[in-house]
Design a protein around this motif. Structure first.
Motif, PDB file in Angstrom:
ATOM      1  N   ALA A 354     -57.122  25.853 -11.818  1.00  0.00           N
ATOM      2  CA  ALA A 354     -56.238  26.073 -10.917  1.00  0.00           C
ATOM      3  C   ALA A 354     -56.547  26.889  -9.753  1.00  0.00           C
ATOM      4  O   ALA A 354     -57.129  28.165 -10.028  1.00  0.00           O
ATOM      5  CB  ALA A 354     -54.944  26.778 -11.612  1.00  0.00           C
ATOM      6  N   LEU A 355     -56.210  26.585  -8.781  1.00  0.00           N
ATOM      7  CA  LEU A 355     -56.787  27.214  -7.361  1.00  0.00           C
ATOM      8  C   LEU A 355     -55.752  27.633  -6.638  1.00  0.00           C
ATOM      9  O   LEU A 355     -54.755  26.685  -6.251  1.00  0.00           O
ATOM     10  CB  LEU A 355     -57.853  26.370  -6.818  1.00  0.00           C
ATOM     11  N   LYS A 356     -55.702  28.839  -6.246  1.00  0.00           N
ATOM     12  CA  LYS A 356     -54.317  29.242  -5.247  1.00  0.00           C
ATOM     13  C   LYS A 356     -55.148  30.027  -4.165  1.00  0.00           C
ATOM     14  O   LYS A 356     -56.207  30.767  -4.173  1.00  0.00           O
ATOM     15  CB  LYS A 356     -53.687  30.396  -5.885  1.00  0.00           C
ATOM     16  N   PHE A 357     -54.875  29.622  -2.993  1.00  0.00           N
ATOM     17  CA  PHE A 357     -55.200  30.292  -1.632  1.00  0.00           C
ATOM     18  C   PHE A 357     -53.994  31.424  -0.961  1.00  0.00           C
ATOM     19  O   PHE A 357     -52.588  30.939  -1.338  1.00  0.00           O
ATOM     20  CB  PHE A 357     -55.275  29.296  -0.413  1.00  0.00           C
ATOM     21  N   ALA A 358     -54.233  32.635  -0.632  1.00  0.00           N
ATOM     22  CA  ALA A 358     -53.589  33.306   0.121  1.00  0.00           C
ATOM     23  C   ALA A 358     -53.495  33.039   1.547  1.00  0.00           C
ATOM     24  O   ALA A 358     -54.364  32.536   1.951  1.00  0.00           O
ATOM     25  CB  ALA A 358     -53.716  34.862  -0.068  1.00  0.00           C
ATOM     26  N   PRO A 359     -52.323  33.501   2.363  1.00  0.00           N
ATOM     27  CA  PRO A 359     -52.490  33.126   3.872  1.00  0.00           C
ATOM     28  C   PRO A 359     -53.769  33.656   4.482  1.00  0.00           C
ATOM     29  O   PRO A 359     -54.065  33.121   5.449  1.00  0.00           O
ATOM     30  CB  PRO A 359     -51.143  33.882   4.368  1.00  0.00           C
ATOM     31  N   ASP A 360     -54.342  34.601   4.062  1.00  0.00           N
ATOM     32  CA  ASP A 360     -55.358  35.312   4.772  1.00  0.00           C
ATOM     33  C   ASP A 360     -56.673  34.710   4.214  1.00  0.00           C
ATOM     34  O   ASP A 360     -57.855  35.251   4.553  1.00  0.00           O
ATOM     35  CB  ASP A 360     -55.564  36.965   4.411  1.00  0.00           C
ATOM     36  N   GLY A 361     -56.701  33.536   3.433  1.00  0.00           N
ATOM     37  CA  GLY A 361     -57.851  32.796   3.133  1.00  0.00           C
ATOM     38  C   GLY A 361     -58.251  33.310   1.879  1.00  0.00           C
ATOM     39  O   GLY A 361     -59.268  32.795   1.300  1.00  0.00           O
ATOM     40  N   GLN A 362     -57.755  34.170   1.040  1.00  0.00           N
ATOM     41  CA  GLN A 362     -58.609  34.738  -0.007  1.00  0.00           C
ATOM     42  C   GLN A 362     -58.141  33.571  -1.023  1.00  0.00           C
ATOM     43  O   GLN A 362     -56.992  33.023  -1.127  1.00  0.00           O
ATOM     44  CB  GLN A 362     -58.147  36.256  -0.229  1.00  0.00           C
ATOM     45  N   PHE A 363     -58.761  33.585  -2.143  1.00  0.00           N
ATOM     46  CA  PHE A 363     -58.399  32.464  -3.149  1.00  0.00           C
ATOM     47  C   PHE A 363     -58.600  33.364  -4.652  1.00  0.00           C
ATOM     48  O   PHE A 363     -59.127  34.279  -4.981  1.00  0.00           O
ATOM     49  CB  PHE A 363     -59.619  31.478  -3.162  1.00  0.00           C
ATOM     50  N   GLY A 364     -57.811  32.445  -5.591  1.00  0.00           N
ATOM     51  CA  GLY A 364     -57.933  32.884  -6.988  1.00  0.00           C
ATOM     52  C   GLY A 364     -58.080  31.673  -7.766  1.00  0.00           C
ATOM     53  O   GLY A 364     -57.249  30.709  -7.451  1.00  0.00           O
ATOM     54  N   GLN A 365     -59.066  31.547  -8.687  1.00  0.00           N
ATOM     55  CA  GLN A 365     -59.278  30.438  -9.396  1.00  0.00           C
ATOM     56  C   GLN A 365     -59.171  30.663 -10.843  1.00  0.00           C
ATOM     57  O   GLN A 365     -60.060  31.806 -11.414  1.00  0.00           O
ATOM     58  CB  GLN A 365     -60.707  29.744  -8.785  1.00  0.00           C
ATOM     59  N   ILE A 366     -58.533  30.116 -11.754  1.00  0.00           N
ATOM     60  CA  ILE A 366     -58.538  30.260 -13.192  1.00  0.00           C
ATOM     61  C   ILE A 366     -59.046  28.940 -13.523  1.00  0.00           C
ATOM     62  O   ILE A 366     -58.502  27.728 -13.437  1.00  0.00           O
ATOM     63  CB  ILE A 366     -57.170  30.654 -13.529  1.00  0.00           C
ATOM     64  N   THR A 367     -60.142  29.079 -14.634  1.00  0.00           N
ATOM     65  CA  THR A 367     -60.220  27.692 -15.191  1.00  0.00           C
ATOM     66  C   THR A 367     -60.004  27.892 -16.827  1.00  0.00           C
ATOM     67  O   THR A 367     -60.576  28.959 -17.374  1.00  0.00           O
ATOM     68  CB  THR A 367     -61.827  27.599 -14.961  1.00  0.00           C
ATOM     69  N   LEU A 368     -59.473  26.546 -17.335  1.00  0.00           N
ATOM     70  CA  LEU A 368     -58.948  26.532 -18.492  1.00  0.00           C
ATOM     71  C   LEU A 368     -59.902  25.246 -19.282  1.00  0.00           C
ATOM     72  O   LEU A 368     -60.362  24.264 -18.605  1.00  0.00           O
ATOM     73  CB  LEU A 368     -57.548  26.069 -18.961  1.00  0.00           C
ATOM     74  N   SER A 369     -60.316  25.379 -20.643  1.00  0.00           N
ATOM     75  CA  SER A 369     -61.138  24.652 -21.121  1.00  0.00           C
ATOM     76  C   SER A 369     -60.677  24.222 -22.685  1.00  0.00           C
ATOM     77  O   SER A 369     -59.991  25.090 -23.138  1.00  0.00           O
ATOM     78  CB  SER A 369     -62.665  24.822 -21.289  1.00  0.00           C
ATOM     79  N   SER A 370     -60.932  22.905 -23.098  1.00  0.00           N
ATOM     80  CA  SER A 370     -60.187  22.824 -24.584  1.00  0.00           C
ATOM     81  C   SER A 370     -61.155  23.157 -25.620  1.00  0.00           C
ATOM     82  O   SER A 370     -60.842  23.407 -26.517  1.00  0.00           O
ATOM     83  CB  SER A 370     -60.138  21.067 -24.515  1.00  0.00           C
ATOM     84  N   GLN A 371     -62.456  23.351 -24.943  1.00  0.00           N
ATOM     85  CA  GLN A 371     -63.537  24.107 -26.061  1.00  0.00           C
ATOM     86  C   GLN A 371     -63.717  25.517 -25.675  1.00  0.00           C
ATOM     87  O   GLN A 371     -63.811  25.959 -24.549  1.00  0.00           O
ATOM     88  CB  GLN A 371     -64.773  23.513 -25.786  1.00  0.00           C
ATOM     89  N   ALA A 372     -63.790  26.536 -26.542  1.00  0.00           N
ATOM     90  CA  ALA A 372     -63.939  27.823 -26.028  1.00  0.00           C
ATOM     91  C   ALA A 372     -65.297  28.109 -25.667  1.00  0.00           C
ATOM     92  O   ALA A 372     -66.303  27.262 -25.654  1.00  0.00           O
ATOM     93  CB  ALA A 372     -64.031  28.721 -27.529  1.00  0.00           C
ATOM     94  N   GLY A 373     -65.376  29.075 -24.894  1.00  0.00           N
ATOM     95  CA  GLY A 373     -66.898  29.254 -24.213  1.00  0.00           C
ATOM     96  C   GLY A 373     -66.842  30.355 -23.199  1.00  0.00           C
ATOM     97  O   GLY A 373     -65.782  31.162 -23.334  1.00  0.00           O
ATOM     98  N   VAL A 374     -67.905  31.068 -22.992  1.00  0.00           N
ATOM     99  CA  VAL A 374     -67.804  32.347 -22.352  1.00  0.00           C
ATOM    100  C   VAL A 374     -67.615  31.945 -20.898  1.00  0.00           C
ATOM    101  O   VAL A 374     -67.684  30.897 -20.313  1.00  0.00           O
ATOM    102  CB  VAL A 374     -69.437  32.848 -22.488  1.00  0.00           C
ATOM    103  N   TYR A 375     -67.235  32.866 -20.096  1.00  0.00           N
ATOM    104  CA  TYR A 375     -66.817  32.917 -18.972  1.00  0.00           C
ATOM    105  C   TYR A 375     -67.945  32.746 -17.891  1.00  0.00           C
ATOM    106  O   TYR A 375     -69.187  32.642 -18.208  1.00  0.00           O
ATOM    107  CB  TYR A 375     -66.246  34.359 -18.359  1.00  0.00           C
ATOM    108  N   ALA A 376     -67.750  31.814 -16.868  1.00  0.00           N
ATOM    109  CA  ALA A 376     -68.605  31.494 -15.746  1.00  0.00           C
ATOM    110  C   ALA A 376     -68.291  32.279 -14.769  1.00  0.00           C
ATOM    111  O   ALA A 376     -67.188  32.716 -14.356  1.00  0.00           O
ATOM    112  CB  ALA A 376     -68.476  30.116 -15.326  1.00  0.00           C
TER     113      ALA A 376
END
Lengths: 376, 406
Positions: A354-376
């Motif tokens: 899921a990716l969201k942009f702010a008006p100043d161009g900054q972004f926030g991205q959250i990733t979900l997976s069906s399998q557990a794993g360590v963060y990328a």
């Protein structure tokens, strides 16, 4: 972000918004591709109009909280309470078992209507007769406070306000709490409310829409099609240590979290590992260019969807996208409005961002997976 | 237990001084820079005194369109500038690292646009700049953007514990490895909304505040900011920096689950926060920390009846022999900045091995078993506790330390 070997599982979700109450209503709207907006009258000498809005009904809250206890709790905090209770119910966690729960609430604007009501009391009555109730209920952490009080959740409590990137910022702390063992479970969510001053008057002043919109057109990047939304979206997260198999099957796991500033091209290159990308495009012209450039790079590579037509435009919309992604993983089905020509049926779904942009161009991205794993 | 987080630099601005050194010097001289009336217009028959910052901050203007940040953001920028300068880290070098920003505030995230709203209500077409200014002034975003950092940003709005929570959260980020460096602290400005709000709640004092005193009659609002440059030890080494100024050793928080504006009568959440902070600790040598090693306690000590009674109760139970004080009599209550300003002051007091008298204290309250220090007090020890209580039932505690005093 990198962690050790813990898994952060989504145990339950709860949401209320213009689509209705609960994730079943949300899925119905996602399948339909939109939720029907109500028309709210804007009254101001600048011109009156009927403007569409996706509003939340919190009447189901009395299933969880006694009516008497709700007397002084405003609509903003009620939405958060309802979202939180629904997430706990969905996870099968009784509200009587929340003593060690951590609570994190993200909000772009806070309790705007109560803040305005406080200003009304000052303007109408004078400085010496301002409303103490409105003041104490206008603090940003009021929703988290009522959650803690009602649930008797005595663990840490945090409220975060980072406009469009609020839920991404809040998740950063939730992950730390779980990873460092401060709590075993975190009730995290986002809440924002529609307000006539902000959503009708200020929006019209800064980016006038014609008022004839009945649906957000998230991938029409040339015009302002945003429809004000409000609501709350909550998730119950838990820490699942390696080799631990307990409780229900989670919706999925949070496996990536990133934010900052980079070009859409760089983001596009980093996003191709996902099976689906949920864009926070919500009809706001201020962020349309960022989404447009990303879609140009990725539209033929992986499915891009927007869920905003179902919940509206609000700063913390990414929390709803997160729930939509969790539901997609559970149902193995892509929901929302599609952009581009990439085929949406892409089963099995393993990873959704899921990716969201702010008006100043900054972004926030959250990733979900069906399998557990360590963060990328 | 986790390794200590290093404090590489500190910036601080408040009514007591434009820098940390100035502030502590003036406190040790027992100066109270209280303004008789707020800097904005008010119609209260008897104005409530406040602690304003005197330094001109206008040099942080936007470069385009004449837009300025809110004063809260300017205060945060000033403190961040000082902190980076004191750390000795070259800004270009800093930009090559993953630098997060975590700031606490109350006013800085609130849409307190009273004049704009009054015009709107009257049917006028008000200038949109106050709204634009609000959107552009998120404290964490402003600092990150201004200095060109590219790490996580988080503005914490936990009311009066925001600054403490921001520093604790930043320490967690560093332990977690999601940042190399974090600028953490808090900022808040004096404004009519909070001024009228605290007056409406009848917890503002028309007199200089007197924390823990029997005749205390409420708080005085203040404004200011503090920012700490935090980093893990290996980053300090990598940057070839001098010995860290101090350490964030532990952080804890707890919720009262009791009332929106009143603390739990037995300080349930505060006790939890202190215990959690102690359990979270490892000192510089990797040893755990026990309550008896605390040299002093910086209390929240606002001067309201409820806050001071509950804090006194918890101190009497947990730390009956440890000297404590409140600095609110020198700075005023700076709300979301308070925890950060007091963390900065606590580290400087540890460096000087001395705490100032608790300003305003006169008469022992029979409801509070302990009294704060009434004169400048020397101590030995290198670890101290700073605690914050907040509306919403938030409680937060930091254990701060310096290297062994030579």
């Amino acid at each position: 972000m990198s962690t050790e070997s813990i898994k952060i599982a989504i145990e339950g979700v709860g949401c209320v918004g213009g689509f209705g109450c609960g994730h079943t209503a949300f899925v119905s709207a996602l399948q339909q591709g939109y939720a029907k907006a109500q028309l709210e009258e804007k009254v101001h000498p600048d011109g009156s109009a009927f403007l569409p809005a996706l509003l939340a009904d919190t009447s189901r809250l009395t299933d969880f909280v006694a009516r008497r206890a709700l007397r002084r709790i405003d609509h903003y905090a009620r939405m958060a309470l309802l979202g939180g209770y629904l997430a706990l119910e969905d996870a099968g966690v009784p509200s009587s078992a929340c003593e060690k729960l951590g609570v994190i609430v993200a909000s772009g604007y806070g309790a705007t209507t109560t803040t305005i009501n406080f200003l009304d009391s000052v303007i109408d009555n004078g400085d010496s007769y301002a409303s103490p109730t409105n003041f104490s209920n206008s603090v940003h952490n009021v929703a988290a406070a009522y959650l803690s009080m009602q649930l008797q959740a005595l663990g840490p409590s945090l409220t975060v306000s980072q406009f469009e990137l609020s839920i991404c910022a809040a998740l950063q702390s939730a992950v730390c709490w779980l990873e460092q063992g401060r709590v075993d479970k975190v009730l995290i969510g986002a809440v924002d409310e529609r307000n006539a001053l902000l959503n009708d008057y200020c929006w019209q002043r800064s980016a006038a829409s014609d008022g004839a919109n009945t649906q957000i057109a998230p991938f029409d990047y040339r015009r302002q099609s945003a429809i004000a939304g409000e609501g709350a979206a909550f998730l119950l997260l838990s820490r699942r240590d390696d080799n631990t198999s307990c409780g229900n099957t989670p919706y999925g796991y949070i496996t990536g979290l990133d934010s900052g500033r980079c070009t859409p091209a760089q983001l596009a290159a980093d996003s191709t590992a996902a099976d689906v990308l949920v864009l926070g495009a919500d009809g706001q012209l201020a962020t349309a260019d960022s989404y447009s450039r990303l879609a140009a790079d990725l539209g033929e590579v992986l499915p891009l969807v927007s869920c905003a037509p179902c919940y509206g435009s609000l700063p913390t919309g990414q929390a709803f996208d997160l729930i939509a992604a969790a539901l997609m993983l559970r149902d193995q089905c892509v929901y929302g409005v599609a952009a581009g020509s990439k085929q949406l049926v892409n089963s099995p779904l393993r990873t959704i961002s899921a990716l969201k942009f702010a008006p100043d161009g900054q972004f926030g991205q959250i990733t979900l997976s069906s399998q557990a794993g360590v963060y990328a | 237990m986790y390794p200590a987080v290093c404090v590489a630099g500190i910036g601080c601005i408040c009514a007591a001084g434009d820098t940390l050194q100035q502030a502590v010097d003036s406190m040790l001289r027992a100066e109270r820079h209280l303004g008789a009336a707020p800097i904005f217009a008010t119609t209260h028959a008897e104005p409530y005194p406040v602690f304003p910052v005197k330094k001109e901050l206008s040099h942080y203007a936007f470069s385009s369109a004449g837009m300025r940040y809110m004063r809260t953001a300017n205060l945060g920028l000033e403190a961040a500038h000082q902190a980076i300068e004191q750390s000795g880290i070259d800004i270009e070098q800093l930009r090559t690292l993953k630098v997060g920003v975590c700031m606490g505030t109350t006013v800085g995230s609130s849409m307190d646009v009273e004049a704009f709203y009054a015009d709107y209500r009257q049917g006028a077409t008000p200038d949109m700049r106050p709204i634009d200014c609000f959107y552009n002034s998120n404290p964490a975003a402003v600092i990150s953007t201004y200095f060109g950092f590219n790490g996580p940003q988080q503005t914490i709005v936990n009311a009066c514990s925001s600054g403490t929570d921001a520093i604790g959260t930043a320490a967690m980020w560093l332990r977690n490895g999601c940042c190399d460096v974090v600028l953490a602290g808090g900022a808040d400005e004096l404004c009519r909304t909070t001024y009228n709000g605290f007056a409406a709640l009848q917890i503002s004092s028309p007199q200089p505040c007197s924390p823990f005193s029997a005749e205390r009659s409420g708080l005085n609002l203040g404004e200011g900011a503090a920012v700490l440059v935090l980093a893990r030890a290996e980053v300090i080494k990598q940057l070839a920096l001098a010995q860290p100024y101090g350490y964030v050793l532990g952080y804890g928080s707890g919720s009262d689950g009791w009332h929106l504006t009143a603390p739990h009568p037995e300080g349930r959440g505060l006790q939890q926060a202190v215990h959690e902070a102690i359990a979270d600790c490892a000192d510089v040598s990797g040893r755990g920390v026990t309550l008896d090693r605390l040299a002093f306690v910086n209390t929240h000590g606002t001067g309201t009846k409820d806050n001071d009674r509950v804090e006194g109760l918890v101190l009497a139970q947990l730390l009956p022999k440890t000297p404590f004080h409140s600095t609110k009599g020198y700075t005023g209550h700076t709300l979301g900045a308070a925890g950060a300003i007091e963390a900065a002051l606590t580290l400087e007091f540890l460096q000087r091995q001395q705490i100032p008298a608790s300003a305003g204290f006169n008469v022992q309250d029979p409801a509070i078993a302990l009294s704060p220090v009434t004169s400048n007090t020397s101590f030995t020890g290198n670890i101290a506790l700073s605690e914050s209580l907040a509306f919403g039932g938030n409680n937060a505690a930091l254990i701060l330390g310096i290297a062994e005093a030579s």
